[in-house]
Design an enzyme around this catalytic site. Structure first.
Site, PDB file in Angstrom:
ATOM      1  N   SER A   1       0.809  -1.217   0.000  1.00 27.62           N
ATOM      2  CA  SER A   1       0.000   0.000   0.000  1.00 27.62           C
ATOM      3  C   SER A   1       0.842   1.266   0.000  1.00 27.62           C
ATOM      4  CB  SER A   1      -0.952   0.006   1.201  1.00 27.62           C
ATOM      5  OG  SER A   1      -0.224  -0.154   2.379  1.00 27.62           O
TER       6      SER A   1
ATOM      7  N   THR B   1      -1.606   3.582   4.258  1.00 27.94           N
ATOM      8  CA  THR B   1      -0.746   4.756   4.138  1.00 27.94           C
ATOM      9  C   THR B   1       0.200   4.909   5.321  1.00 27.94           C
ATOM     10  OG1 THR B   1      -2.439   5.896   2.914  1.00 27.94           O
ATOM     11  CG2 THR B   1      -0.894   7.280   4.105  1.00 27.94           C
TER      12      THR B   1
ATOM     13  N   THR C   1       1.700   6.908   0.005  1.00 23.69           N
ATOM     14  CA  THR C   1       0.758   5.798  -0.223  1.00 23.69           C
ATOM     15  C   THR C   1       0.695   5.444  -1.699  1.00 23.69           C
ATOM     16  OG1 THR C   1      -1.496   5.055   0.265  1.00 23.69           O
ATOM     17  CG2 THR C   1      -1.279   7.256  -0.621  1.00 23.69           C
TER      18      THR C   1
ATOM     19  N   ARG D   1      -7.268   8.608  -9.935  1.00 22.41           N
ATOM     20  CA  ARG D   1      -7.841   8.889  -8.608  1.00 22.41           C
ATOM     21  C   ARG D   1      -6.724   9.327  -7.646  1.00 22.41           C
ATOM     22  NH1 ARG D   1      -6.968   7.039  -3.093  1.00 22.41           N
ATOM     23  NH2 ARG D   1      -8.891   7.393  -1.969  1.00 22.41           N
TER      24      ARG D   1
ATOM     25  N   THR E   1      -5.126   8.324   7.840  1.00 27.74           N
ATOM     26  CA  THR E   1      -5.135   7.089   7.065  1.00 27.74           C
ATOM     27  C   THR E   1      -6.590   6.678   6.907  1.00 27.74           C
ATOM     28  OG1 THR E   1      -4.296   4.817   6.974  1.00 27.74           O
ATOM     29  CG2 THR E   1      -4.835   5.662   9.154  1.00 27.74           C
ATOM     30  N   GLY E   2      -6.862   5.906   5.874  1.00 29.77           N
ATOM     31  CA  GLY E   2      -8.236   5.484   5.642  1.00 29.77           C
ATOM     32  C   GLY E   2      -8.744   5.985   4.306  1.00 29.77           C
TER      33      GLY E   2
END
Ligand code: SD4
Length: 337
Positions: free
Chosen positions: A77, A196, A214, A224, A247-248
Site C-alpha cells: 500500500s 498509508t 501511499t 484517482r 489514514t483510511g
C-alpha cells in the site's frame, strides 16, 4: 540621586535576571518524538529516530522514515510494491511539510519508487506545492530519479486475481488490513497489506515536520487521488501548534479537510487526542452512512510532544518512538468499539 541610581541598577539587574530566566526556559531541552501510522511505522520511526538522534532536522527524519515502507517489497500500500490501479498502473501519492509551512507533494506519480523524495524536491526546487501525473514524472526524471517498473510479480498476480471479480469495494481496515480489498480475500500478498504511512516528528530543537506516502486505494480508477498528497487533508503541520496525518478512505478525509481540522482544533486548545476525536466525530455526524463501514484514522502530535489518535473503526494502531518508548505500537481508540 544615589537612590535613583541604585533603583536603575536594581531594575537593570532584575530585568537581566528575568531575561536569563526566560532564556533558560526557552532552552529547556525538547524531548523529541516520532509517531507513524500502523505497525509498519515501527521501522519508519527507527530510520527517523536515527536522524533526530544525530541532531538532524525533523524534515530529514520524516523523509528518511517514509522511504522505509516505500522500499518494502512486502508492503502493498506504499511505494514500489504498491497495488496498482484498475488498469494495472502503480501510481503513488505523497507529501511532506515542515514547521515553517514549507511543503511539497506529488500525486498519481508512476514509475518512481520514492515519491516522498520527489515531494521533498518539489518543496525545495520549485515555487509550487503539488505536481501530478506526467508532469510529476517529468520533474522526477529531471531531478535524477530512476524510472522503474513498480509492478512486482506479486502485485500483478493480486491484480489479475482481482480482475476476475472486479469488485471495487473499499472496506474498513483492521490491524491486518484489507483496505481496498474484498474482505477475507485470499489474494496473494493481502496478509501483508497495510495502509498509508503518515509520519510526524518533533526534533531536539522543537521543530515539527510530517510526511505522508501511499499507493492509495488498490484497484482505484486511473487518476484517482486520495487525501495523502494533499496538504490539509492527509497531512498538515504548523510549527506554532502541532501536526496531524490521516489514514483510511481519502475521499472522506478530503471532505472534512481532516489534518488541517485536527491542527485547528489543537490551535483552539484541544489536546491532540481530543482534536483527533472531534475530527472523526465530524465525519461520523456528517456522513453517518459512510461511517458505518469505512475507516478514517487521525494521528496528531503537538509542539509539547503530546500524541493523540482516534479512528472510526477499531483496528487502527500507531507506532511511537521517543527516548523511553522503542518500537511501541499503540492501539488507537475508535468510535465503533
Ligand atoms: C487514500 N488515505 O489514498 C489513502 C489510503 C489509506 O488506509 O490511507 N488507506 O485514500
Amino acid at each position: 540621586m544615589t537612590d535613583r541610581r541604585d533603583f536603575v541598577k536594581a531594575s537593570l539587574v532584575a530585568s537581566a535576571l528575568s531575561g536569563l530566566a526566560g532564556t533558560a526556559k526557552a532552552a529547556s531541552p525538547v524531548k523529541p518524538v516520532v509517531v507513524s501510522t500502523w505497525d509498519f511505522g515501527v521501522a519508519a520511526n527507527q530510520a527517523a529516530w536515527s536522524v533526530i538522534q544525530g541532531g538532524g532536522h525533523a524534515l530529514d527524519a520524516v523523509e528518511a522514515g517514509a522511504r522505509v515502507p516505500e522500499a518494502d517489497m512486502k508492503n502493498h500500500s506504499v511505494g514500489r510494491a504498491g497495488y496498482p490501479d484498475r488498469d494495472g498502473h502503480v501510481s503513488l501519492d505523497a507529501c511532506i511539510m515542515d514547521e515553517q509551512w514549507r511543503c511539497g507533494g506529488v500525486a498519481a506519480l508512476e514509475h518512481i519508487a520514492h515519491p516522498i523524495s520527489v515531494a521533498r524536491r518539489v518543496l525545495e526546487k520549485t515555487p509550487h506545492v503539488l505536481l501530478v501525473g506526467d508532469g510529476a514524472l517529468q520533474f522526477a526524471i529531471e531531478q535524477g530519479f530512476p524510472k522503474e517498473e513498480l509492478l512486482t510479480p506479486e502485485s500483478e498476480a493480486a491484480w489479475r486475481e482481482w480482475l476476475k471479480v472486479q469488485n471495487y469495494q473499499p472496506v474498513a481496515n483492521s490491524e491486518m488490513s484489507t483496505y481496498g480489498h474484498v474482505p477475507n480475500s485470499k489474494m496473494p500478498g493481502d496478509e501483508h497489506n497495510h495502509d498509508t504511512l503518515g509520519i510526524l516528528a518533533l526534533d531536539g530543537q522543537g521543530r515539527l515536520s510530517g510526511a505522508c506516502t501511499t499507493s492509495g486505494m488498490a484497484w482505484k480508477l486511473r487518476g484517482r487521488v486520495g487525501d495523502s498528497p494533499i496538504i490539509g487533508a492527509g497531512l498538515y503541520v504548523d510549527g506554532e501548534i502541532g501536526a496531524a496525518t490521516s489514514t483510511g478512505v481519502g475521499e472522506e478525509v478530503i471532505r472534512n479537510a481532516g489534518s488541517f481540522l485536527v491542527v485547528e482544533l489543537m490551535r483552539q486548545g484541544r489536546s491532540p487526542q481530543k482534536a483527533c476525536e472531534e475530527a472523526v466525530m465530524r465525519i461520523v455526524r456528517r456522513r453517518p452512512e459512510a461511517a458505518k463501514t469505512l475507516q478514517v484514522g487521525f494521528l496528531a502530535l503537538n509542539t509539547k510532544g503530546q500524541v493523540g489518535a482516534f479512528a472510526i473503526q477499531k483496528g487502527f494502531v500507531y507506532a511511537q518512538r521517543d527516548a523511553k518508548a522503542t518500537d511501541t505500537v499503540v492501539p488507537a481508540k475508535s468510535f465503533f468499539a
